[in-house]
Design an enzyme around this catalytic site. Structure first.
Site, PDB file in Angstrom:
ATOM      1  N   GLU A 293      28.659  25.533 -14.756  1.00  0.00           N
ATOM      2  CA  GLU A 293      28.574  25.817 -16.185  1.00  0.00           C
ATOM      3  C   GLU A 293      29.490  24.784 -16.818  1.00  0.00           C
ATOM      4  O   GLU A 293      30.649  25.049 -17.115  1.00  0.00           O
ATOM      5  CB  GLU A 293      29.026  27.257 -16.479  1.00  0.00           C
ATOM      6  CG  GLU A 293      28.538  27.785 -17.837  1.00  0.00           C
ATOM      7  CD  GLU A 293      29.500  27.474 -18.970  1.00  0.00           C
ATOM      8  OE1 GLU A 293      29.310  26.397 -19.599  1.00  0.00           O
ATOM      9  OE2 GLU A 293      30.396  28.264 -19.217  1.00  0.00           O
ATOM     10  N   CYS A 328      32.967  25.392 -24.919  1.00  0.00           N
ATOM     11  CA  CYS A 328      31.855  24.621 -24.358  1.00  0.00           C
ATOM     12  C   CYS A 328      30.586  24.834 -25.177  1.00  0.00           C
ATOM     13  O   CYS A 328      29.629  24.065 -25.054  1.00  0.00           O
ATOM     14  CB  CYS A 328      31.628  24.996 -22.900  1.00  0.00           C
ATOM     15  SG  CYS A 328      31.415  26.756 -22.601  1.00  0.00           S
TER      16      CYS A 328
END
Length: 547
Positions: A293, A328
Protein backbone atom coordinates in the site's frame (compact mmCIF):
# COMPACT_ATOMS: atom_id res chain seq x y z
CA UNK A 1 -2.74 24.12 23.12
CA UNK A 2 -3.57 20.46 23.73
CA UNK A 3 -5.18 21.04 27.14
CA UNK A 4 -7.80 23.51 25.90
CA UNK A 5 -8.79 21.29 23.00
CA UNK A 6 -9.09 18.21 25.18
CA UNK A 7 -11.08 20.06 27.82
CA UNK A 8 -13.50 21.31 25.21
CA UNK A 9 -13.93 17.78 23.86
CA UNK A 10 -14.63 16.37 27.32
CA UNK A 11 -17.08 19.14 28.21
CA UNK A 12 -18.97 18.62 24.96
CA UNK A 13 -19.42 15.00 25.98
CA UNK A 14 -20.65 15.89 29.47
CA UNK A 15 -17.39 14.86 31.16
CA UNK A 16 -15.32 16.54 33.85
CA UNK A 17 -11.91 17.54 32.42
CA UNK A 18 -10.18 17.57 35.80
CA UNK A 19 -11.35 14.03 36.51
CA UNK A 20 -9.91 12.72 33.26
CA UNK A 21 -6.71 14.68 33.67
CA UNK A 22 -6.12 12.57 36.78
CA UNK A 23 -7.20 9.36 35.06
CA UNK A 24 -4.85 9.95 32.14
CA UNK A 25 -1.98 9.64 34.61
CA UNK A 26 -3.20 6.29 35.89
CA UNK A 27 -4.00 4.23 32.81
CA UNK A 28 -2.87 0.76 33.87
CA UNK A 29 -1.28 -0.16 30.52
CA UNK A 30 0.52 3.14 29.92
CA UNK A 31 4.19 3.62 30.71
CA UNK A 32 4.24 7.30 29.67
CA UNK A 33 2.40 10.47 30.64
CA UNK A 34 1.81 12.44 27.48
CA UNK A 35 1.82 15.87 29.08
CA UNK A 36 5.16 15.21 30.78
CA UNK A 37 7.12 14.01 27.74
CA UNK A 38 9.82 16.62 27.16
CA UNK A 39 13.52 17.16 26.76
CA UNK A 40 13.92 17.07 30.54
CA UNK A 41 11.68 14.00 30.94
CA UNK A 42 12.10 11.95 27.74
CA UNK A 43 9.91 8.92 27.21
CA UNK A 44 11.46 5.52 26.45
CA UNK A 45 10.42 3.04 23.77
CA UNK A 46 11.42 -0.62 24.06
CA UNK A 47 11.37 -3.68 21.80
CA UNK A 48 9.27 -6.82 22.23
CA UNK A 49 10.58 -10.23 21.25
CA UNK A 50 9.68 -13.77 22.31
CA UNK A 51 7.30 -12.42 24.92
CA UNK A 52 9.70 -10.01 26.65
CA UNK A 53 10.13 -6.24 26.53
CA UNK A 54 13.82 -5.63 25.94
CA UNK A 55 16.35 -2.81 25.75
CA UNK A 56 19.26 -2.73 23.35
CA UNK A 57 22.61 -1.09 23.99
CA UNK A 58 21.88 1.46 21.26
CA UNK A 59 19.56 4.37 22.01
CA UNK A 60 18.55 7.08 19.58
CA UNK A 61 16.72 10.29 20.39
CA UNK A 62 13.70 11.65 18.54
CA UNK A 63 13.38 15.45 18.21
CA UNK A 64 10.06 17.02 19.13
CA UNK A 65 8.60 18.07 15.75
CA UNK A 66 7.43 21.37 17.24
CA UNK A 67 10.53 22.58 19.07
CA UNK A 68 13.43 20.24 18.33
CA UNK A 69 13.90 18.98 21.90
CA UNK A 70 15.10 15.36 22.20
CA UNK A 71 11.92 14.18 23.86
CA UNK A 72 11.80 10.44 23.15
CA UNK A 73 14.54 7.82 23.55
CA UNK A 74 14.14 4.73 21.40
CA UNK A 75 15.98 1.48 22.07
CA UNK A 76 17.07 0.70 18.52
CA UNK A 77 18.18 -2.77 17.47
CA UNK A 78 21.26 -2.90 15.24
CA UNK A 79 22.34 -5.65 12.86
CA UNK A 80 24.06 -7.55 15.67
CA UNK A 81 20.83 -7.72 17.67
CA UNK A 82 18.41 -9.19 15.13
CA UNK A 83 18.98 -12.85 15.89
CA UNK A 84 16.33 -13.07 18.62
CA UNK A 85 13.76 -11.70 16.17
CA UNK A 86 14.87 -14.10 13.43
CA UNK A 87 14.57 -17.03 15.83
CA UNK A 88 11.17 -15.90 17.03
CA UNK A 89 9.75 -15.83 13.52
CA UNK A 90 11.37 -19.16 12.66
CA UNK A 91 9.51 -20.82 15.52
CA UNK A 92 6.20 -20.16 13.80
CA UNK A 93 5.40 -22.91 11.27
CA UNK A 94 4.12 -22.17 7.77
CA UNK A 95 0.65 -23.30 8.81
CA UNK A 96 0.51 -20.55 11.42
CA UNK A 97 -0.40 -20.23 15.07
CA UNK A 98 -3.92 -21.35 14.19
CA UNK A 99 -5.95 -22.35 11.17
CA UNK A 100 -9.34 -24.02 10.60
CA UNK A 101 -7.85 -27.42 11.58
CA UNK A 102 -5.50 -26.24 14.34
CA UNK A 103 -6.14 -24.40 17.61
CA UNK A 104 -9.53 -22.97 16.54
CA UNK A 105 -10.02 -21.68 20.07
CA UNK A 106 -7.59 -18.90 19.15
CA UNK A 107 -10.24 -17.39 16.85
CA UNK A 108 -12.44 -17.06 19.92
CA UNK A 109 -9.59 -15.71 22.05
CA UNK A 110 -8.78 -12.99 19.52
CA UNK A 111 -12.45 -12.06 19.24
CA UNK A 112 -12.51 -11.61 23.00
CA UNK A 113 -9.27 -9.57 23.02
CA UNK A 114 -10.69 -7.37 20.29
CA UNK A 115 -13.92 -6.77 22.22
CA UNK A 116 -11.98 -5.72 25.31
CA UNK A 117 -9.64 -3.50 23.29
CA UNK A 118 -12.57 -1.83 21.52
CA UNK A 119 -14.16 -1.13 24.88
CA UNK A 120 -10.98 0.37 26.34
CA UNK A 121 -10.20 2.46 23.27
CA UNK A 122 -13.74 3.81 23.38
CA UNK A 123 -13.26 5.24 26.85
CA UNK A 124 -12.70 9.04 26.73
CA UNK A 125 -9.59 8.95 28.90
CA UNK A 126 -7.98 6.26 26.68
CA UNK A 127 -8.94 7.78 23.33
CA UNK A 128 -7.71 11.15 24.60
CA UNK A 129 -4.41 9.57 25.67
CA UNK A 130 -3.77 8.15 22.22
CA UNK A 131 -4.98 11.26 20.38
CA UNK A 132 -2.59 13.46 22.34
CA UNK A 133 0.25 10.93 21.94
CA UNK A 134 -0.32 10.96 18.16
CA UNK A 135 -0.20 14.75 18.22
CA UNK A 136 3.15 14.73 19.99
CA UNK A 137 4.90 12.60 17.36
CA UNK A 138 2.95 13.28 14.15
CA UNK A 139 1.48 16.75 14.70
CA UNK A 140 -2.04 17.21 13.37
CA UNK A 141 -5.12 18.88 14.74
CA UNK A 142 -6.78 17.25 17.73
CA UNK A 143 -9.84 16.46 15.61
CA UNK A 144 -7.69 14.66 13.02
CA UNK A 145 -5.77 12.74 15.70
CA UNK A 146 -8.95 11.76 17.53
CA UNK A 147 -10.46 10.70 14.19
CA UNK A 148 -7.63 8.23 13.76
CA UNK A 149 -8.31 6.76 17.18
CA UNK A 150 -12.05 6.58 16.45
CA UNK A 151 -11.55 4.71 13.17
CA UNK A 152 -9.28 2.23 14.97
CA UNK A 153 -11.82 1.74 17.74
CA UNK A 154 -14.66 1.20 15.25
CA UNK A 155 -12.53 -1.33 13.36
CA UNK A 156 -12.03 -3.26 16.58
CA UNK A 157 -15.76 -3.15 17.25
CA UNK A 158 -16.34 -4.66 13.81
CA UNK A 159 -14.27 -7.76 14.63
CA UNK A 160 -15.41 -8.63 18.12
CA UNK A 161 -16.59 -12.09 19.11
CA UNK A 162 -17.42 -14.49 16.28
CA UNK A 163 -16.41 -12.03 13.57
CA UNK A 164 -12.82 -13.30 13.77
CA UNK A 165 -13.74 -16.88 12.96
CA UNK A 166 -16.16 -15.72 10.27
CA UNK A 167 -13.07 -14.39 8.45
CA UNK A 168 -11.98 -18.01 8.05
CA UNK A 169 -15.32 -19.16 6.62
CA UNK A 170 -14.86 -22.07 4.19
CA UNK A 171 -16.99 -23.43 1.36
CA UNK A 172 -17.72 -26.87 -0.02
CA UNK A 173 -18.43 -28.10 -3.54
CA UNK A 174 -19.94 -31.53 -4.35
CA UNK A 175 -17.51 -33.95 -5.95
CA UNK A 176 -17.80 -36.42 -8.86
CA UNK A 177 -18.94 -39.40 -6.86
CA UNK A 178 -20.23 -40.46 -3.46
CA UNK A 179 -17.88 -39.51 -0.63
CA UNK A 180 -16.00 -36.83 -2.58
CA UNK A 181 -16.22 -33.14 -1.70
CA UNK A 182 -13.82 -30.23 -2.21
CA UNK A 183 -13.49 -27.58 0.49
CA UNK A 184 -11.85 -24.18 0.18
CA UNK A 185 -10.20 -22.73 3.29
CA UNK A 186 -8.46 -19.47 4.17
CA UNK A 187 -4.97 -20.38 5.34
CA UNK A 188 -2.37 -18.28 7.18
CA UNK A 189 1.14 -17.67 5.93
CA UNK A 190 2.75 -18.24 9.33
CA UNK A 191 5.69 -15.91 10.04
CA UNK A 192 4.94 -12.45 8.60
CA UNK A 193 6.11 -8.86 8.95
CA UNK A 194 4.19 -5.59 9.08
CA UNK A 195 6.02 -2.38 8.11
CA UNK A 196 4.10 0.87 8.48
CA UNK A 197 4.83 4.63 8.12
CA UNK A 198 4.71 7.66 10.38
CA UNK A 199 1.61 9.48 9.23
CA UNK A 200 -1.02 7.24 10.87
CA UNK A 201 0.92 5.82 13.83
CA UNK A 202 -2.09 4.02 15.34
CA UNK A 203 -4.65 3.29 12.62
CA UNK A 204 -2.53 1.64 9.93
CA UNK A 205 -0.44 -0.64 12.18
CA UNK A 206 -3.39 -1.71 14.36
CA UNK A 207 -5.65 -2.57 11.43
CA UNK A 208 -2.96 -4.55 9.61
CA UNK A 209 -1.54 -6.16 12.75
CA UNK A 210 -4.93 -7.38 13.94
CA UNK A 211 -5.76 -8.68 10.46
CA UNK A 212 -2.53 -10.69 10.49
CA UNK A 213 -3.35 -12.14 13.90
CA UNK A 214 -6.97 -12.95 13.04
CA UNK A 215 -5.93 -15.16 10.14
CA UNK A 216 -3.44 -17.14 12.23
CA UNK A 217 -0.10 -15.48 11.49
CA UNK A 218 2.79 -14.59 13.80
CA UNK A 219 3.66 -10.94 12.96
CA UNK A 220 6.77 -8.90 13.54
CA UNK A 221 5.78 -5.23 13.60
CA UNK A 222 8.09 -2.42 12.46
CA UNK A 223 6.71 1.12 12.72
CA UNK A 224 8.56 4.27 11.71
CA UNK A 225 10.81 4.95 14.70
CA UNK A 226 9.72 8.60 14.90
CA UNK A 227 6.24 7.49 15.99
CA UNK A 228 6.76 3.98 17.35
CA UNK A 229 5.88 5.06 20.89
CA UNK A 230 2.20 5.03 19.88
CA UNK A 231 2.19 1.34 18.93
CA UNK A 232 4.36 0.41 21.88
CA UNK A 233 1.63 1.76 24.14
CA UNK A 234 -1.11 0.11 22.06
CA UNK A 235 0.60 -3.27 22.33
CA UNK A 236 0.66 -2.86 26.09
CA UNK A 237 -3.09 -2.16 25.97
CA UNK A 238 -3.64 -5.32 23.88
CA UNK A 239 -1.64 -7.37 26.37
CA UNK A 240 -3.82 -6.04 29.17
CA UNK A 241 -6.83 -7.18 27.12
CA UNK A 242 -5.50 -10.74 26.97
CA UNK A 243 -3.35 -10.89 23.84
CA UNK A 244 -0.55 -13.42 24.56
CA UNK A 245 2.74 -11.52 24.78
CA UNK A 246 4.40 -14.09 22.49
CA UNK A 247 1.97 -13.48 19.63
CA UNK A 248 3.56 -10.27 18.31
CA UNK A 249 7.17 -9.11 18.10
CA UNK A 250 7.91 -5.38 17.91
CA UNK A 251 11.19 -3.93 16.69
CA UNK A 252 12.75 -0.49 16.43
CA UNK A 253 15.55 -0.32 13.86
CA UNK A 254 16.82 1.61 10.89
CA UNK A 255 16.00 0.54 7.36
CA UNK A 256 19.29 -1.24 6.72
CA UNK A 257 18.91 -3.39 9.83
CA UNK A 258 15.30 -4.24 9.00
CA UNK A 259 16.30 -5.23 5.49
CA UNK A 260 18.97 -7.58 6.86
CA UNK A 261 16.42 -9.08 9.26
CA UNK A 262 14.02 -9.73 6.40
CA UNK A 263 16.73 -11.41 4.35
CA UNK A 264 17.66 -13.72 7.24
CA UNK A 265 14.21 -14.42 8.67
CA UNK A 266 12.56 -14.89 5.27
CA UNK A 267 8.99 -14.14 6.40
CA UNK A 268 6.33 -15.83 4.30
CA UNK A 269 4.59 -12.50 3.66
CA UNK A 270 5.37 -8.84 4.30
CA UNK A 271 2.90 -5.97 4.34
CA UNK A 272 4.58 -2.68 3.47
CA UNK A 273 2.91 0.71 3.65
CA UNK A 274 5.16 3.57 2.62
CA UNK A 275 7.19 5.06 -0.20
CA UNK A 276 7.14 3.56 -3.69
CA UNK A 277 10.94 3.54 -3.86
CA UNK A 278 11.31 1.33 -0.78
CA UNK A 279 8.35 -0.78 -1.86
CA UNK A 280 9.97 -1.65 -5.18
CA UNK A 281 13.26 -2.55 -3.49
CA UNK A 282 11.49 -4.84 -1.01
CA UNK A 283 9.49 -6.47 -3.79
CA UNK A 284 12.78 -7.53 -5.40
CA UNK A 285 14.53 -8.49 -2.17
CA UNK A 286 11.59 -10.58 -0.98
CA UNK A 287 11.03 -12.15 -4.41
CA UNK A 288 7.45 -10.95 -4.57
CA UNK A 289 6.32 -12.24 -1.15
CA UNK A 290 4.86 -8.85 -0.35
CA UNK A 291 1.68 -6.78 -0.35
CA UNK A 292 1.99 -3.05 -0.97
CA UNK A 293 0.00 0.00 0.00
CA UNK A 294 2.54 2.46 -1.28
CA UNK A 295 2.52 6.13 -2.16
CA UNK A 296 -0.34 7.67 -4.08
CA UNK A 297 -0.38 10.69 -6.36
CA UNK A 298 -4.12 11.08 -5.98
CA UNK A 299 -6.38 13.02 -8.30
CA UNK A 300 -9.73 14.73 -8.13
CA UNK A 301 -11.84 15.71 -11.13
CA UNK A 302 -14.50 18.39 -10.82
CA UNK A 303 -17.16 17.62 -13.43
CA UNK A 304 -19.18 20.03 -15.57
CA UNK A 305 -22.04 20.40 -13.09
CA UNK A 306 -21.22 23.21 -10.68
CA UNK A 307 -23.11 23.29 -7.39
CA UNK A 308 -22.48 23.23 -3.63
CA UNK A 309 -19.42 25.43 -4.13
CA UNK A 310 -18.75 26.02 -0.44
CA UNK A 311 -18.92 22.30 0.37
CA UNK A 312 -16.75 21.24 -2.57
CA UNK A 313 -14.16 23.90 -1.71
CA UNK A 314 -14.07 22.76 1.93
CA UNK A 315 -13.55 19.12 0.94
CA UNK A 316 -10.79 20.11 -1.48
CA UNK A 317 -9.04 22.01 1.30
CA UNK A 318 -9.37 19.07 3.70
CA UNK A 319 -8.17 16.58 1.09
CA UNK A 320 -5.09 18.62 0.20
CA UNK A 321 -4.03 20.11 3.53
CA UNK A 322 -5.42 18.20 6.55
CA UNK A 323 -2.53 16.57 8.44
CA UNK A 324 -0.36 19.04 6.49
CA UNK A 325 -0.92 16.95 3.38
CA UNK A 326 0.81 13.95 4.92
CA UNK A 327 -1.70 11.33 3.81
CA UNK A 328 -1.12 8.75 1.11
CA UNK A 329 -4.64 9.68 0.00
CA UNK A 330 -4.04 13.44 -0.08
CA UNK A 331 -5.32 15.37 -3.09
CA UNK A 332 -2.24 15.92 -5.26
CA UNK A 333 -3.77 16.96 -8.59
CA UNK A 334 -7.06 18.80 -9.04
CA UNK A 335 -8.70 18.93 -12.49
CA UNK A 336 -11.24 21.76 -12.75
CA UNK A 337 -13.81 21.76 -15.53
CA UNK A 338 -13.91 25.18 -17.16
CA UNK A 339 -17.30 25.77 -15.51
CA UNK A 340 -15.61 25.55 -12.11
CA UNK A 341 -12.90 27.96 -13.23
CA UNK A 342 -15.60 30.55 -13.80
CA UNK A 343 -16.95 30.03 -10.28
CA UNK A 344 -15.57 31.35 -7.00
CA UNK A 345 -13.83 28.05 -6.23
CA UNK A 346 -10.23 29.26 -6.43
CA UNK A 347 -10.93 32.22 -4.19
CA UNK A 348 -12.65 29.97 -1.69
CA UNK A 349 -9.68 27.58 -1.74
CA UNK A 350 -7.34 30.50 -1.13
CA UNK A 351 -9.41 31.72 1.82
CA UNK A 352 -9.73 28.26 3.36
CA UNK A 353 -5.99 27.63 3.11
CA UNK A 354 -5.33 30.95 4.83
CA UNK A 355 -7.35 29.84 7.86
CA UNK A 356 -4.86 27.08 8.68
CA UNK A 357 -2.60 27.93 11.61
CA UNK A 358 0.27 26.31 13.43
CA UNK A 359 -1.39 27.23 16.73
CA UNK A 360 -4.06 24.54 16.33
CA UNK A 361 -1.95 22.25 14.12
CA UNK A 362 -4.27 22.61 11.13
CA UNK A 363 -0.93 23.19 9.42
CA UNK A 364 2.31 21.94 10.92
CA UNK A 365 5.62 20.11 10.52
CA UNK A 366 6.23 17.95 7.47
CA UNK A 367 8.27 14.99 8.71
CA UNK A 368 9.75 13.60 5.48
CA UNK A 369 10.27 16.63 3.18
CA UNK A 370 12.22 19.76 4.09
CA UNK A 371 11.06 23.29 3.46
CA UNK A 372 13.82 23.76 0.90
CA UNK A 373 12.80 20.60 -1.00
CA UNK A 374 9.14 21.64 -1.21
CA UNK A 375 9.90 25.20 -2.31
CA UNK A 376 12.50 23.89 -4.75
CA UNK A 377 9.88 21.63 -6.34
CA UNK A 378 7.49 24.57 -6.53
CA UNK A 379 10.09 26.69 -8.31
CA UNK A 380 10.70 23.97 -10.89
CA UNK A 381 6.96 23.81 -11.59
CA UNK A 382 6.82 27.58 -11.98
CA UNK A 383 9.37 27.33 -14.80
CA UNK A 384 6.77 25.45 -16.90
CA UNK A 385 5.15 27.61 -19.55
CA UNK A 386 1.84 29.06 -18.34
CA UNK A 387 2.21 27.91 -14.73
CA UNK A 388 1.57 30.24 -11.80
CA UNK A 389 1.43 30.25 -8.02
CA UNK A 390 -2.18 30.32 -6.82
CA UNK A 391 -1.47 30.66 -3.09
CA UNK A 392 1.08 29.73 -0.44
CA UNK A 393 4.63 29.14 -1.56
CA UNK A 394 6.19 30.59 1.57
CA UNK A 395 7.79 29.11 4.71
CA UNK A 396 5.81 29.22 7.93
CA UNK A 397 6.91 32.05 10.21
CA UNK A 398 7.44 32.43 13.97
CA UNK A 399 7.95 28.78 14.89
CA UNK A 400 10.56 26.49 16.44
CA UNK A 401 10.11 23.52 14.08
CA UNK A 402 13.59 21.99 13.57
CA UNK A 403 15.12 22.43 10.13
CA UNK A 404 15.22 18.67 9.51
CA UNK A 405 11.46 18.94 8.99
CA UNK A 406 9.47 21.02 6.54
CA UNK A 407 7.22 23.97 7.37
CA UNK A 408 5.42 25.79 4.56
CA UNK A 409 2.06 27.43 4.06
CA UNK A 410 -0.59 25.40 2.18
CA UNK A 411 0.48 25.74 -1.44
CA UNK A 412 -1.14 25.32 -4.86
CA UNK A 413 0.47 25.73 -8.29
CA UNK A 414 -1.51 25.98 -11.53
CA UNK A 415 -0.06 24.07 -14.50
CA UNK A 416 -1.81 24.05 -17.91
CA UNK A 417 -3.21 20.67 -18.93
CA UNK A 418 -1.29 20.59 -22.21
CA UNK A 419 1.96 21.16 -20.32
CA UNK A 420 1.23 18.32 -17.90
CA UNK A 421 1.02 15.97 -20.89
CA UNK A 422 4.31 17.29 -22.26
CA UNK A 423 6.78 14.42 -21.85
CA UNK A 424 9.46 16.69 -20.40
CA UNK A 425 7.07 17.90 -17.66
CA UNK A 426 4.97 14.88 -16.78
CA UNK A 427 7.28 13.21 -14.24
CA UNK A 428 7.89 16.54 -12.51
CA UNK A 429 4.22 17.48 -12.27
CA UNK A 430 3.18 14.04 -10.98
CA UNK A 431 5.95 13.74 -8.39
CA UNK A 432 4.38 13.17 -5.00
CA UNK A 433 5.27 15.80 -2.41
CA UNK A 434 4.26 14.42 0.98
CA UNK A 435 3.27 17.77 2.37
CA UNK A 436 0.74 20.62 1.99
CA UNK A 437 1.22 20.93 -1.76
CA UNK A 438 -1.02 20.38 -4.79
CA UNK A 439 -1.15 21.02 -8.52
CA UNK A 440 -4.33 22.48 -10.04
CA UNK A 441 -5.23 22.50 -13.72
CA UNK A 442 -8.20 23.28 -15.95
CA UNK A 443 -9.82 21.33 -18.78
CA UNK A 444 -12.32 22.40 -21.44
CA UNK A 445 -15.57 20.61 -22.26
CA UNK A 446 -13.91 18.68 -25.10
CA UNK A 447 -10.67 17.91 -23.21
CA UNK A 448 -11.83 15.04 -21.00
CA UNK A 449 -9.86 12.55 -23.19
CA UNK A 450 -6.71 14.51 -22.32
CA UNK A 451 -7.52 14.27 -18.62
CA UNK A 452 -8.05 10.52 -18.94
CA UNK A 453 -4.71 10.29 -20.74
CA UNK A 454 -3.02 11.92 -17.73
CA UNK A 455 -4.61 9.33 -15.46
CA UNK A 456 -3.57 6.44 -17.70
CA UNK A 457 0.09 7.50 -17.56
CA UNK A 458 0.19 7.47 -13.73
CA UNK A 459 1.92 4.68 -11.84
CA UNK A 460 0.20 4.83 -8.45
CA UNK A 461 -3.54 4.18 -8.27
CA UNK A 462 -4.62 4.60 -4.67
CA UNK A 463 -7.50 7.07 -4.19
CA UNK A 464 -9.48 9.34 -6.49
CA UNK A 465 -12.55 11.55 -6.48
CA UNK A 466 -15.00 12.38 -9.26
CA UNK A 467 -17.02 15.36 -8.05
CA UNK A 468 -20.11 15.21 -10.20
CA UNK A 469 -23.71 14.09 -10.01
CA UNK A 470 -23.81 13.66 -13.80
CA UNK A 471 -24.13 9.86 -14.20
CA UNK A 472 -22.80 9.77 -17.75
CA UNK A 473 -19.74 11.85 -16.82
CA UNK A 474 -19.08 9.64 -13.78
CA UNK A 475 -19.53 6.51 -15.88
CA UNK A 476 -16.98 7.75 -18.43
CA UNK A 477 -14.31 8.54 -15.84
CA UNK A 478 -14.82 5.45 -13.67
CA UNK A 479 -14.75 3.23 -16.76
CA UNK A 480 -11.42 4.69 -17.86
CA UNK A 481 -9.53 4.72 -14.56
CA UNK A 482 -8.33 2.14 -12.01
CA UNK A 483 -7.85 3.75 -8.58
CA UNK A 484 -8.64 1.27 -5.83
CA UNK A 485 -10.65 3.62 -3.60
CA UNK A 486 -12.69 6.01 -5.73
CA UNK A 487 -15.38 8.35 -4.45
CA UNK A 488 -17.99 9.73 -6.84
CA UNK A 489 -20.71 12.36 -6.48
CA UNK A 490 -20.83 15.94 -5.31
CA UNK A 491 -19.56 14.90 -1.87
CA UNK A 492 -16.63 12.89 -3.26
CA UNK A 493 -13.29 13.14 -1.52
CA UNK A 494 -9.87 11.49 -1.70
CA UNK A 495 -9.10 11.25 2.03
CA UNK A 496 -10.80 10.29 5.26
CA UNK A 497 -11.17 6.55 4.70
CA UNK A 498 -13.30 5.08 7.49
CA UNK A 499 -13.27 1.48 8.67
CA UNK A 500 -16.38 0.46 6.75
CA UNK A 501 -14.97 0.28 3.24
CA UNK A 502 -11.93 -1.07 1.42
CA UNK A 503 -8.96 1.28 1.34
CA UNK A 504 -6.11 0.39 -0.96
CA UNK A 505 -4.69 0.62 -4.48
CA UNK A 506 -5.84 -1.19 -7.59
CA UNK A 507 -4.21 -2.21 -10.84
CA UNK A 508 -1.26 -3.93 -9.12
CA UNK A 509 -1.35 -7.64 -8.18
CA UNK A 510 0.75 -6.75 -5.13
CA UNK A 511 -1.82 -4.23 -3.90
CA UNK A 512 -2.89 -4.42 -0.25
CA UNK A 513 -6.19 -3.33 1.23
CA UNK A 514 -7.09 -2.36 4.76
CA UNK A 515 -10.15 -2.26 6.98
CA UNK A 516 -12.68 -4.76 5.63
CA UNK A 517 -13.05 -8.55 5.80
CA UNK A 518 -12.14 -8.71 2.11
CA UNK A 519 -8.95 -6.74 2.76
CA UNK A 520 -7.93 -8.96 5.68
CA UNK A 521 -8.52 -12.17 3.76
CA UNK A 522 -6.68 -10.91 0.67
CA UNK A 523 -3.62 -9.65 2.53
CA UNK A 524 -3.26 -12.06 5.42
CA UNK A 525 -4.40 -15.42 4.11
CA UNK A 526 -4.15 -17.59 1.05
CA UNK A 527 -6.49 -20.19 -0.43
CA UNK A 528 -6.13 -23.86 0.42
CA UNK A 529 -8.26 -26.58 -1.13
CA UNK A 530 -8.84 -29.85 0.74
CA UNK A 531 -10.54 -32.61 -1.25
CA UNK A 532 -12.21 -35.32 0.79
CA UNK A 533 -12.53 -38.64 -1.06
CA UNK A 534 -13.56 -41.25 1.52
CA UNK A 535 -15.50 -43.62 -0.69
CA UNK A 536 -17.04 -46.10 -0.73
CA UNK A 537 -15.14 -47.74 -3.55
CA UNK A 538 -17.70 -49.26 -6.00
CA UNK A 539 -18.59 -52.85 -5.07
CA UNK A 540 -17.62 -54.30 -8.44
CA UNK A 541 -14.47 -52.23 -8.94
CA UNK A 542 -11.51 -53.97 -10.64
CA UNK A 543 -8.06 -52.69 -11.45
CA UNK A 544 -8.23 -50.93 -14.85
CA UNK A 545 -5.60 -50.88 -17.55
CA UNK A 546 -2.73 -48.45 -17.20
CA UNK A 547 -3.27 -45.08 -18.85
Amino acid sequence: MFGLTVARFLKQNGLNPSKFSRLAHSLPFATVKVEEISGSQPAEVLNLVQGSWTKSSNWITIPDPLNGESFIKVSEVDEKGIQAFVESLSRCPKHGLHNPFKAPERYLMLGDVTAKAANKLGRPEVSDFFAKLIQRVSPKSYQQALGEVTVTQKFLENFCGDQVRFLARSFGVPGNHLGQQSHGFRWPYGPVTVITPFNFPLEIPVLQLMGALYMGNKPLLKVDTKVSIVMEQMLRLLHECGLPVEDVDFINSDGKTMNKLLMEAKPRMTLFTGSSRVAEKLALDLKGSIKLEDAGFDWKILGPDVHEEDYVAWVCDQDAYACSGQKCSAQSLLFMHENWSKSSLLQKLTDLAARRKLDDLTIGPVLTVTTEAMLGHMNKLLEIKGSKLLFGGEPLQNHSIPSVYGAIKPTAVFVPLEEILNEKNYELVTKEIFGPFQVITEYKQDQLPLVLNVLEKMHAHLTAAIVSNDPLFVQEVVGNSVNGTTYVGVRARTTGAPQNHWFGPSGDPRGAGIGTPEAIKLVWSCHREVIYDVGPVPHCWTTPKST
